[in-house]
Design a protein around this motif. Structure first.
Motif, PDB file in Angstrom:
ATOM      1  N   ALA A  25       3.167  -8.025 -11.259  1.00  0.00           N
ATOM      2  CA  ALA A  25       3.939  -7.497 -10.698  1.00  0.00           C
ATOM      3  C   ALA A  25       3.948  -5.741 -10.095  1.00  0.00           C
ATOM      4  CB  ALA A  25       5.564  -6.898 -11.743  1.00  0.00           C
ATOM      5  N   MET A  26       2.775  -5.299 -11.125  1.00  0.00           N
ATOM      6  CA  MET A  26       2.160  -3.684 -10.557  1.00  0.00           C
ATOM      7  C   MET A  26       0.798  -4.598  -9.444  1.00  0.00           C
ATOM      8  SD  MET A  26       1.156  -1.612 -13.905  1.00  0.00           S
ATOM      9  CE  MET A  26       1.597  -0.308 -12.658  1.00  0.00           C
ATOM     10  N   ALA A  27       0.166  -5.842  -9.394  1.00  0.00           N
ATOM     11  CA  ALA A  27      -0.535  -6.116  -8.069  1.00  0.00           C
ATOM     12  C   ALA A  27       0.412  -6.375  -7.123  1.00  0.00           C
ATOM     13  CB  ALA A  27      -1.488  -7.408  -8.774  1.00  0.00           C
ATOM     14  N   LEU A  28       1.148  -7.031  -6.517  1.00  0.00           N
ATOM     15  CA  LEU A  28       2.499  -7.333  -6.147  1.00  0.00           C
ATOM     16  C   LEU A  28       3.117  -5.898  -5.513  1.00  0.00           C
ATOM     17  CD1 LEU A  28       4.147  -8.843  -4.070  1.00  0.00           C
ATOM     18  CD2 LEU A  28       5.897  -8.960  -5.896  1.00  0.00           C
ATOM     19  N   ASN A  29       3.129  -5.012  -5.951  1.00  0.00           N
ATOM     20  CA  ASN A  29       4.136  -3.739  -5.662  1.00  0.00           C
ATOM     21  C   ASN A  29       3.120  -3.038  -5.253  1.00  0.00           C
ATOM     22  OD1 ASN A  29       6.327  -1.637  -6.310  1.00  0.00           O
ATOM     23  ND2 ASN A  29       4.952  -0.597  -7.525  1.00  0.00           N
ATOM     24  N   PHE A  30       1.974  -3.081  -5.366  1.00  0.00           N
ATOM     25  CA  PHE A  30       0.480  -2.698  -4.656  1.00  0.00           C
ATOM     26  C   PHE A  30       0.765  -3.199  -3.348  1.00  0.00           C
ATOM     27  CE2 PHE A  30      -3.595  -1.804  -2.677  1.00  0.00           C
ATOM     28  CZ  PHE A  30      -4.622  -0.714  -3.475  1.00  0.00           C
ATOM     29  N   LEU A  31       1.037  -3.931  -2.828  1.00  0.00           N
ATOM     30  CA  LEU A  31       1.205  -4.491  -1.777  1.00  0.00           C
ATOM     31  C   LEU A  31       2.722  -4.098  -0.639  1.00  0.00           C
ATOM     32  CD1 LEU A  31      -0.415  -6.208   0.773  1.00  0.00           C
ATOM     33  CD2 LEU A  31       0.891  -8.379  -0.049  1.00  0.00           C
ATOM     34  N   PHE A 185      -0.824   4.653  16.097  1.00  0.00           N
ATOM     35  CA  PHE A 185      -1.234   5.869  17.495  1.00  0.00           C
ATOM     36  C   PHE A 185      -2.199   6.105  17.381  1.00  0.00           C
ATOM     37  CE2 PHE A 185       3.517   4.848  19.914  1.00  0.00           C
ATOM     38  CZ  PHE A 185       2.791   3.955  20.838  1.00  0.00           C
ATOM     39  N   LEU A 186      -2.005   6.754  15.183  1.00  0.00           N
ATOM     40  CA  LEU A 186      -3.292   7.554  15.149  1.00  0.00           C
ATOM     41  C   LEU A 186      -4.552   7.459  14.800  1.00  0.00           C
ATOM     42  CD1 LEU A 186      -1.383   9.602  12.297  1.00  0.00           C
ATOM     43  CD2 LEU A 186      -1.894  10.005  13.660  1.00  0.00           C
ATOM     44  N   GLY A 187      -5.263   5.457  15.632  1.00  0.00           N
ATOM     45  CA  GLY A 187      -5.928   5.183  15.732  1.00  0.00           C
ATOM     46  C   GLY A 187      -6.094   4.659  14.057  1.00  0.00           C
ATOM     47  N   ILE A 188      -5.115   4.372  13.445  1.00  0.00           N
ATOM     48  CA  ILE A 188      -5.494   3.944  12.274  1.00  0.00           C
ATOM     49  C   ILE A 188      -5.622   1.949  12.296  1.00  0.00           C
ATOM     50  CG2 ILE A 188      -4.609   3.403   9.576  1.00  0.00           C
ATOM     51  CD1 ILE A 188      -3.555   5.532   9.900  1.00  0.00           C
ATOM     52  N   PRO A 189      -6.980   1.470  11.882  1.00  0.00           N
ATOM     53  CA  PRO A 189      -7.163  -0.242  11.955  1.00  0.00           C
ATOM     54  C   PRO A 189      -6.100  -0.689  11.181  1.00  0.00           C
ATOM     55  CG  PRO A 189      -8.966   0.942  10.521  1.00  0.00           C
ATOM     56  CD  PRO A 189      -8.087   2.483  11.124  1.00  0.00           C
ATOM     57  N   VAL A 190      -4.670  -1.019  11.901  1.00  0.00           N
ATOM     58  CA  VAL A 190      -3.528  -1.102  10.480  1.00  0.00           C
ATOM     59  C   VAL A 190      -3.772  -2.547   9.804  1.00  0.00           C
ATOM     60  CG1 VAL A 190      -1.200  -1.985  10.648  1.00  0.00           C
ATOM     61  CG2 VAL A 190      -2.006  -0.184  11.844  1.00  0.00           C
ATOM     62  N   GLU A 191      -3.924  -3.541  10.845  1.00  0.00           N
ATOM     63  CA  GLU A 191      -4.407  -4.794  10.127  1.00  0.00           C
ATOM     64  C   GLU A 191      -4.878  -5.125   9.525  1.00  0.00           C
ATOM     65  OE1 GLU A 191      -3.920  -4.236  13.365  1.00  0.00           O
ATOM     66  OE2 GLU A 191      -2.211  -5.448  13.916  1.00  0.00           O
ATOM     67  N   ARG A 192      -6.251  -4.312   9.340  1.00  0.00           N
ATOM     68  CA  ARG A 192      -7.571  -4.246   8.183  1.00  0.00           C
ATOM     69  C   ARG A 192      -6.893  -3.695   7.144  1.00  0.00           C
ATOM     70  NH1 ARG A 192     -12.139  -0.586   9.928  1.00  0.00           N
ATOM     71  NH2 ARG A 192     -12.424  -1.345  11.796  1.00  0.00           N
ATOM     72  N   HIS A 193      -6.608  -2.511   7.165  1.00  0.00           N
ATOM     73  CA  HIS A 193      -6.166  -1.793   6.110  1.00  0.00           C
ATOM     74  C   HIS A 193      -4.717  -2.600   5.318  1.00  0.00           C
ATOM     75  CE1 HIS A 193      -7.756   2.018   7.533  1.00  0.00           C
ATOM     76  NE2 HIS A 193      -7.985   2.127   6.322  1.00  0.00           N
ATOM     77  N   ILE A 194      -3.665  -3.352   6.189  1.00  0.00           N
ATOM     78  CA  ILE A 194      -3.213  -4.645   5.121  1.00  0.00           C
ATOM     79  C   ILE A 194      -4.177  -5.706   4.788  1.00  0.00           C
ATOM     80  CG2 ILE A 194      -1.783  -6.160   5.792  1.00  0.00           C
ATOM     81  CD1 ILE A 194       0.037  -4.599   8.252  1.00  0.00           C
ATOM     82  N   TRP A 195      -4.836  -5.954   5.553  1.00  0.00           N
ATOM     83  CA  TRP A 195      -5.888  -7.024   4.760  1.00  0.00           C
ATOM     84  C   TRP A 195      -6.386  -7.011   3.502  1.00  0.00           C
ATOM     85  CZ3 TRP A 195     -10.634  -7.299   3.648  1.00  0.00           C
ATOM     86  CH2 TRP A 195     -11.737  -8.759   3.937  1.00  0.00           C
ATOM     87  N   LEU A 196      -6.966  -5.600   3.810  1.00  0.00           N
ATOM     88  CA  LEU A 196      -7.454  -5.055   2.376  1.00  0.00           C
ATOM     89  C   LEU A 196      -6.912  -4.510   1.203  1.00  0.00           C
ATOM     90  CD1 LEU A 196      -9.570  -2.234   3.928  1.00  0.00           C
ATOM     91  CD2 LEU A 196     -10.482  -4.404   2.031  1.00  0.00           C
ATOM     92  N   SER A 197      -5.470  -4.421   1.327  1.00  0.00           N
ATOM     93  CA  SER A 197      -4.146  -4.323   0.791  1.00  0.00           C
ATOM     94  C   SER A 197      -4.110  -5.455  -0.233  1.00  0.00           C
ATOM     95  CB  SER A 197      -3.058  -3.341   1.097  1.00  0.00           C
ATOM     96  OG  SER A 197      -2.071  -3.574   0.297  1.00  0.00           O
ATOM     97  N   PHE A 198      -4.200  -6.738   0.606  1.00  0.00           N
ATOM     98  CA  PHE A 198      -3.612  -7.930   0.393  1.00  0.00           C
ATOM     99  C   PHE A 198      -4.884  -8.361  -0.778  1.00  0.00           C
ATOM    100  CE2 PHE A 198      -3.435 -12.797   0.928  1.00  0.00           C
ATOM    101  CZ  PHE A 198      -2.232 -13.118   0.952  1.00  0.00           C
ATOM    102  N   VAL A 199      -5.670  -8.643   0.159  1.00  0.00           N
ATOM    103  CA  VAL A 199      -6.558  -8.933  -0.704  1.00  0.00           C
ATOM    104  C   VAL A 199      -6.638  -7.881  -2.224  1.00  0.00           C
ATOM    105  CG1 VAL A 199      -9.784  -8.364  -1.029  1.00  0.00           C
ATOM    106  CG2 VAL A 199      -8.153  -9.581   0.853  1.00  0.00           C
ATOM    107  N   ILE A 200      -6.869  -6.545  -2.228  1.00  0.00           N
ATOM    108  CA  ILE A 200      -6.595  -6.135  -4.423  1.00  0.00           C
ATOM    109  C   ILE A 200      -5.938  -6.329  -4.684  1.00  0.00           C
ATOM    110  CG2 ILE A 200      -6.398  -3.473  -4.539  1.00  0.00           C
ATOM    111  CD1 ILE A 200      -7.900  -2.823  -1.931  1.00  0.00           C
TER     112      ILE A 200
END
Length: 297
Positions: A25-31, A185-200
């Motif tokens: 559950a905590m793993a899911l909550n990370f995402l 808009f701040l230049g954060i690569p959103v897709e890359r970070h969501i992918w990292l969060s999903f994998v972790i």
């Protein structure tokens, strides 16, 4: 916990199950709670971790440590590949595609009888003693020893999660959760970070799945089914999905209530469902959020 739980009518395996499902559950909550992305397919990686550990012990080598490692690697690699395909989706579309991929793994396990055992599950294996070089830990028939192994891995996982969430990566994930457009808009690569969060997130779920298989020396396709993903979501929301420890509280309530109520009636799902509706209706921040609010006031 294994010592005082018996005094209130519990048992050691129940304590292990609380910790393992609390980790899931905590793993899911990370995402979900810290990135703002809902997945209904985390049971796929939980189940892949379970099957990876079980098949390693049955077909490859009688080593518990190796089985856990293989289970985590199998689930994490699958998450990395699938995450790359779905990372651009948002909202209900992301949630539905995670269910679809999860059901693919479910039907493979259900139909591939010669390898997975099909609906009967994978049997004919069991966890082995841990060989640490200077000593051996017998977790084969000792439920208390296995509980402390689970607890140690849980503590290491939770510590790593906390470090990640306090790092620049964690702050970035929270920024994406709060306002994805502004983060972009701040230049954060959103897709890359969501992918990292999903994998972790899926890596920790895979670890929970491997431990869950070792807990009962058994796994079956139900560990891959989307309904188990729904249970993880219920645990996170029940305890408080925007708090770090909330999902663990939710898992403890869910597992103990399920164990107690199911021993008295076959309609246990209705009672748990009603309890969940009441909590969400009157305490939208979950049980832990309610407790914090009471303490603060």
């Amino acid at each position: 916990m294994p010592y005082w739980l018996e005094a209130v009518g519990g048992y050691t395996e129940l304590a292990s199950r609380v910790v393992v499902l609390g980790l899931a559950a905590m793993a899911l909550n990370f995402l979900l709670g810290f990135t703002g992305v809902l997945s209904f397919g985390h049971a796929a990686y939980f189940g892949l971790g379970a099957y990876g550990a079980a098949m390693s012990l049955k077909f490859f080598a009688p080593s518990t440590a190796l089985a856990i490692a293989i289970g985590v690697v199998v689930g994490t690699v699958a998450a990395a590949l699938i995450g790359a395909l779905i990372v651009k989706l948002r909202g209900v579309y992301f949630a539905m595609v995670t269910i679809a991929f999860g059901q693919v793994f479910y039907f493979i396990a259900f139909r591939w009888n010669s390898v997975t055992g099909g609906d009967d599950g994978l049997t004919g294996w069991q966890r082995q003693p841990l060989h640490l070089g200077f000593t051996d830990i017998d977790i084969l028939g000792n439920d208390k020893a296995f509980y402390y192994l689970v607890l140690a891995l849980f503590a290491a996982s939770v510590g790593l999660m906390a470090l990640l969430l306090r790092s620049p990566l964690g702050r970035t994930l929270i920024a994406i959760r709060e306002n994805e457009r502004r983060a972009r808009f701040l230049g954060i690569p959103v897709e890359r970070h969501i992918w990292l969060s999903f994998v972790i997130s899926c890596a920790f779920a895979s670890l929970a799945g491997a431990l869950y298989a070792l807990l009962s020396n058994f796994t079956d396709p139900r560990s891959l089914h989307w309904s188990l993903s729904g249970n993880f979501v219920i645990m996170a929301v029940l305890g408080g999905m925007r708090s770090f420890w909330g999902p663990l509280v939710g898992a403890a309530i869910f597992v103990v209530l399920q164990d107690y109520v199911s021993s008295h009636t076959q309609n246990w799902m209705s009672i748990i469902g009603l309890f969940f509706v009441l909590v969400v209706s009157f305490f939208p921040r979950g049980v832990l959020g309610m407790i914090k609010r009471k303490v603060a006031s």
